[in-house]
Design an enzyme around this catalytic site. Sequence first.
Site, PDB file in Angstrom:
ATOM      1  N   LYS A 224       0.825  -1.206   0.000  1.00 38.82           N
ATOM      2  CA  LYS A 224       0.000   0.000   0.000  1.00 38.82           C
ATOM      3  C   LYS A 224       0.862   1.260   0.000  1.00 38.82           C
ATOM      4  O   LYS A 224       2.050   1.245   0.303  1.00 38.82           O
ATOM      5  CB  LYS A 224      -0.924  -0.009   1.231  1.00 38.82           C
ATOM      6  CG  LYS A 224      -2.019  -1.074   1.193  1.00 38.82           C
ATOM      7  CD  LYS A 224      -3.060  -0.778   0.134  1.00 38.82           C
ATOM      8  CE  LYS A 224      -4.131  -1.875   0.038  1.00 38.82           C
ATOM      9  NZ  LYS A 224      -5.084  -1.843   1.145  1.00 38.82           N
ATOM     10  N   ARG A 260      -4.120 -10.294   4.125  1.00 42.00           N
ATOM     11  CA  ARG A 260      -4.221 -10.316   2.662  1.00 42.00           C
ATOM     12  C   ARG A 260      -2.941  -9.751   2.067  1.00 42.00           C
ATOM     13  O   ARG A 260      -2.590  -8.589   2.327  1.00 42.00           O
ATOM     14  CB  ARG A 260      -5.435  -9.494   2.230  1.00 42.00           C
ATOM     15  CG  ARG A 260      -5.714  -9.464   0.727  1.00 42.00           C
ATOM     16  CD  ARG A 260      -6.956  -8.624   0.454  1.00 42.00           C
ATOM     17  NE  ARG A 260      -7.307  -8.612  -0.952  1.00 42.00           N
ATOM     18  CZ  ARG A 260      -6.816  -7.757  -1.848  1.00 42.00           C
ATOM     19  NH1 ARG A 260      -5.946  -6.835  -1.477  1.00 42.00           N
ATOM     20  NH2 ARG A 260      -7.214  -7.815  -3.113  1.00 42.00           N
TER      21      ARG A 260
END
Length: 284
Positions: A224, A260
């Site tokens: 991210k 995840r």
Amino acid sequence: MADLNFRPEFPEIMGVLNVTPDSFSDGGRWNNPEAGIEHAKQMVKDGATIIDIGGEATSPHAGDIVPAEEWDRVKPFIDALVAWRQEPDTPSFLISLDTYHAETARKGIEAGVDIENDVTGGRGDPQMLATIADCGVPYILQHGRGVGRAMNAAAHYDDVTHEVVEELKASLDRALTAGIKEENICLDPGYGFSKIGLQDWQLAAQLREVFSLGYPVMVGVSRKRFLRSLAPDEQDNTLLDVATAVMSSYFAHFPVWCIRVHNVAATRVALDVVKRIRQNQRHD
């Protein structure tokens, strides 16, 4: 329906399979069915117990697609993985579908998908919550304030963790009112979705507050933007995967249901390190 244990002793690993041409992390790399399916199989062999298939990129710079196009992208991968797990000696794994479109979700469930992963928490499609309730499958309800280009503009908080928890609570109420069973709901605080700068770091540091809602929690920080700030010039994701693995070992100290990630092998090793340390702790 999947026999899903939402409270394992140690986090499950969900492997990300982006079958889009414009994913922020690996756009176009796995949208060829042959390459993508082999990648999914390798992630299962590396330790993933869930494969999450996504046919629409949801980053701030991605464009929208219609459900029919999304379904055309994901269907070959769902069909292939459903067939593969029926073969002898295939490791056990579940299939998750990353979509906020009710039409895609229903088709996926009919094709053999076990879990629906909705980055909008039911806000992206007015029919989504009713569809999940009708189908009776596990549902990952994520926090966010819009998708695509609308995300960054909505990233204004006085107290990010408190507001995320309160907004998750409101989404939970809508999901339960729509008829989704409590035992089928998992929460995702939505790292990187309508959160920028220090907000993701603050939410990670204060993750324990999300568990106050009493539901299983999935986390997804892999590659991210807030991790990319640690290696802004990197081109091949190597350092991002190191940072993700470190975050995974941090999250393993919470009762997290699932982590995840894109690089399953790196997180599997990180979690194994934590597990070995726990196994050798003194209890006197």
